[in-house]
Design a protein around this motif. Structure first.
Motif, PDB file in Angstrom:
ATOM      1  N   ALA A 176     -11.637  -0.984  -1.301  1.00 20.68           N
ATOM      2  CA  ALA A 176     -12.124  -1.191   0.065  1.00 20.68           C
ATOM      3  C   ALA A 176     -11.965  -2.625   0.545  1.00 20.68           C
ATOM      4  O   ALA A 176     -11.626  -2.861   1.707  1.00 20.68           O
TER       5      ALA A 176
ATOM      6  N   SER B 146      -8.553  -3.181   1.697  1.00 21.92           N
ATOM      7  CA  SER B 146      -8.100  -2.208   2.686  1.00 21.92           C
ATOM      8  C   SER B 146      -8.674  -2.427   4.074  1.00 21.92           C
ATOM      9  O   SER B 146      -8.054  -2.026   5.063  1.00 21.92           O
ATOM     10  N   SER B 147      -9.855  -3.037   4.165  1.00 26.51           N
ATOM     11  CA  SER B 147     -10.589  -3.081   5.425  1.00 26.51           C
ATOM     12  C   SER B 147     -11.118  -4.467   5.738  1.00 26.51           C
ATOM     13  O   SER B 147     -11.931  -5.012   4.985  1.00 26.51           O
TER      14      SER B 147
ATOM     15  N   PHE C 141      -8.491   3.377  -9.373  1.00 23.99           N
ATOM     16  CA  PHE C 141      -9.517   3.566  -8.343  1.00 23.99           C
ATOM     17  C   PHE C 141     -10.374   4.785  -8.659  1.00 23.99           C
ATOM     18  O   PHE C 141     -11.587   4.774  -8.438  1.00 23.99           O
ATOM     19  N   ASN C 142      -9.758   5.824  -9.194  1.00 26.85           N
ATOM     20  CA  ASN C 142     -10.485   7.041  -9.563  1.00 26.85           C
ATOM     21  C   ASN C 142     -11.224   6.774 -10.869  1.00 26.85           C
ATOM     22  O   ASN C 142     -10.710   7.024 -11.953  1.00 26.85           O
TER      23      ASN C 142
ATOM     24  N   THR D 284       0.827  -1.201   0.000  1.00 20.05           N
ATOM     25  CA  THR D 284       0.000   0.000   0.000  1.00 20.05           C
ATOM     26  C   THR D 284       0.864   1.254   0.000  1.00 20.05           C
ATOM     27  O   THR D 284       0.572   2.238  -0.696  1.00 20.05           O
TER      28      THR D 284
ATOM     29  N   ALA E 293     -13.697   2.482  -8.703  1.00 20.46           N
ATOM     30  CA  ALA E 293     -13.501   2.140  -7.289  1.00 20.46           C
ATOM     31  C   ALA E 293     -14.205   0.865  -6.880  1.00 20.46           C
ATOM     32  O   ALA E 293     -13.751   0.167  -5.962  1.00 20.46           O
TER      33      ALA E 293
ATOM     34  N   ALA F 296      -3.652   0.964  -9.134  1.00 21.87           N
ATOM     35  CA  ALA F 296      -3.951   1.876  -8.033  1.00 21.87           C
ATOM     36  C   ALA F 296      -4.581   3.168  -8.549  1.00 21.87           C
ATOM     37  O   ALA F 296      -5.546   3.686  -7.969  1.00 21.87           O
TER      38      ALA F 296
ATOM     39  N   GLY G 148     -16.170   4.246  -2.069  1.00 20.16           N
ATOM     40  CA  GLY G 148     -15.611   5.370  -2.799  1.00 20.16           C
ATOM     41  C   GLY G 148     -16.311   5.724  -4.090  1.00 20.16           C
ATOM     42  O   GLY G 148     -15.887   6.660  -4.780  1.00 20.16           O
TER      43      GLY G 148
ATOM     44  N   ASP H   2      -3.998  -8.061  -1.789  1.00 20.52           N
ATOM     45  CA  ASP H   2      -4.218  -7.456  -3.098  1.00 20.52           C
ATOM     46  C   ASP H   2      -3.877  -8.453  -4.197  1.00 20.52           C
ATOM     47  O   ASP H   2      -2.859  -9.154  -4.132  1.00 20.52           O
TER      48      ASP H   2
ATOM     49  N   GLY I  42      -0.320   2.973  -3.090  1.00 22.80           N
ATOM     50  CA  GLY I  42      -1.440   3.798  -2.662  1.00 22.80           C
ATOM     51  C   GLY I  42      -2.797   3.277  -3.036  1.00 22.80           C
ATOM     52  O   GLY I  42      -3.763   4.043  -3.110  1.00 22.80           O
TER      53      GLY I  42
ATOM     54  N   ARG J  44      -6.519   1.875  -2.939  1.00 22.46           N
ATOM     55  CA  ARG J  44      -7.562   2.214  -1.975  1.00 22.46           C
ATOM     56  C   ARG J  44      -8.800   1.339  -2.099  1.00 22.46           C
ATOM     57  O   ARG J  44      -9.846   1.667  -1.546  1.00 22.46           O
TER      58      ARG J  44
END
Length: 348
Positions: free
Chosen positions: A43, A46-47, A261-262, A35, A265, A258, A190, A62, A39, A41
């Motif tokens: 979810a 990540s969580s 994601f934008n 990460t 997401a 990575a 996101g 990942d 970077g 993100r």
């Protein structure tokens, strides 16, 4: 001789099976470093809380960290003497990997073809990564250009394998448990955009850029225990074609993922890679941008929780993607450095 000089092109034979050293236990620390390097993100990765809510027993590793660890095992035997890694096909993620799992890799040589210059040849291998229970977690084909030790050595009979242009949707989803879409929180993930919001032909500029530092790409490659000297040894690479170390191609793949994601997401899981090419080299100091095109949307047979997007992501060097740039293989000017055709699962 106790040291390993690596295999040269003439050392490979069709059908050869190679069991690679060293098994690698993937830890939460590896995930944290991954990460920090890229970077990401998404979810689910990540969580723990998010992953458990939607159907995983814990946050999985990942997908590309799994790929890089499995790939890294093969380097000392397959590509220590490589000129370039050329492409990928038929890559499928078969089971999820969690911190604490131990991965090992076995490869089979499925194709050989000497190049016309007589100095190198292309080696095709199918590599399979398995966990500590012997369960296959990843299978993929790659082809790599490898130097010859002796340019006068006779070439093996050429055999180029026929590879599928894409992984069929029926082969997707093995590494993804049933997803509870009702518990998928768009605010936490996101993006409000789910599978039905994407259409074939749609183009997405992922907007952001990441500059690659010399220490970062070397640290990443060491994380995967990838020993290819072109990434590390400036003493030797100063005498080579480019005069400097190459960034590991997988580093570019992870940066592009990575960045995606934008705009993507909720594309939480890479289920397969249909194909990929490292179009041009990347060096430290270059800034990576990315854009994606939706090539297909598909149902995953037997599943109502997720759909599959076939995505072509292109990564560029020092070139923002507002104009959706396409292939430019010239190493001396900004342009596309990576094309990656993959299936991602997205919640419905």
């Amino acid at each position: 001789m106790k040291t390993n000089p690596g295999n040269f092109f003439e050392d490979f034979r069709l059908g050869q099976r190679i069991r690679h050293a060293t098994p690698r236990t993937v830890t939460a620390g590896d995930g944290a470093l991954y990460t920090a390097l890229y970077g990401g993100r998404f979810a689910v990765q990540s969580s723990d809380a998010f992953a458990k809510a939607v159907g995983y027993p814990a946050a999985p590793v990942d997908d590309l960290l799994t790929f890089h660890v499995v790939f890294g095992k093969t380097v000392p035997d397959i590509s220590l003497n490589a000129v370039a890694n050329l492409g990928y096909a038929e890559c499928r993620f078969l089971k999820p990997v969690y911190p604490g799992d131990t991965l090992s890799t076995v490869s089979e040589v499925i194709g050989l073809k000497e190049n016309s210059n007589g100095k190198t040849g292309t080696v095709y291998v199918r590599s399979v990564g398995s966990n500590q229970r012997g369960e296959e977690v990843l299978s993929y084909v790659r082809w790599v250009m490898v130097r010859k030790r002796d340019e006068g050595a006779p070439a093996p009979q050429a055999h180029v394998p026929q590879l599928a242009k894409r992984v069929e949707p029926s082969g997707l989803g093995g590494a993804c448990p049933a997803i509870d879409a009702a518990k998928w929180d768009d605010g936490l993930s996101g993006s409000p955009h789910r599978f039905g919001d994407y259409a074939r032909g749609e183009r997405i500029d992922h907007v952001d850029g990441m500059t690659v530092e010399e220490a970062e790409h070397q640290l990443a490659t060491r994380l995967y225990q990838n020993t290819a000297r072109v990434h590390f040894n400036q003493h030797s690479e100063a005498q080579g074609r480019f005069g400097r170390r190459l960034v590991y191609g997988g580093h570019v793949i992870s940066l592009a993922r990575a960045l995606s994601f934008n705009g993507l997401a909720n594309a939480f899981h890479i289920a397969a890679v249909n194909g990929g090419r490292h179009v041009a080299p990347l060096f430290a100091g270059g800034t990576v941008f990315a854009w994606s095109e939706i090539l297909e949307t598909a149902d995953v047979p037997g599943r109502q929780d997720v759909g599959a997007l076939r995505i072509l992501t292109r990564a560029t060097r020092d070139l923002p993607c507002t104009g959706f740039p396409v292939e430019d293989g010239a190493p001396d000017r900004p342009g596309v450095v990576l094309e990656l055709d993959y299936w991602a699962l997205m919640v419905r």
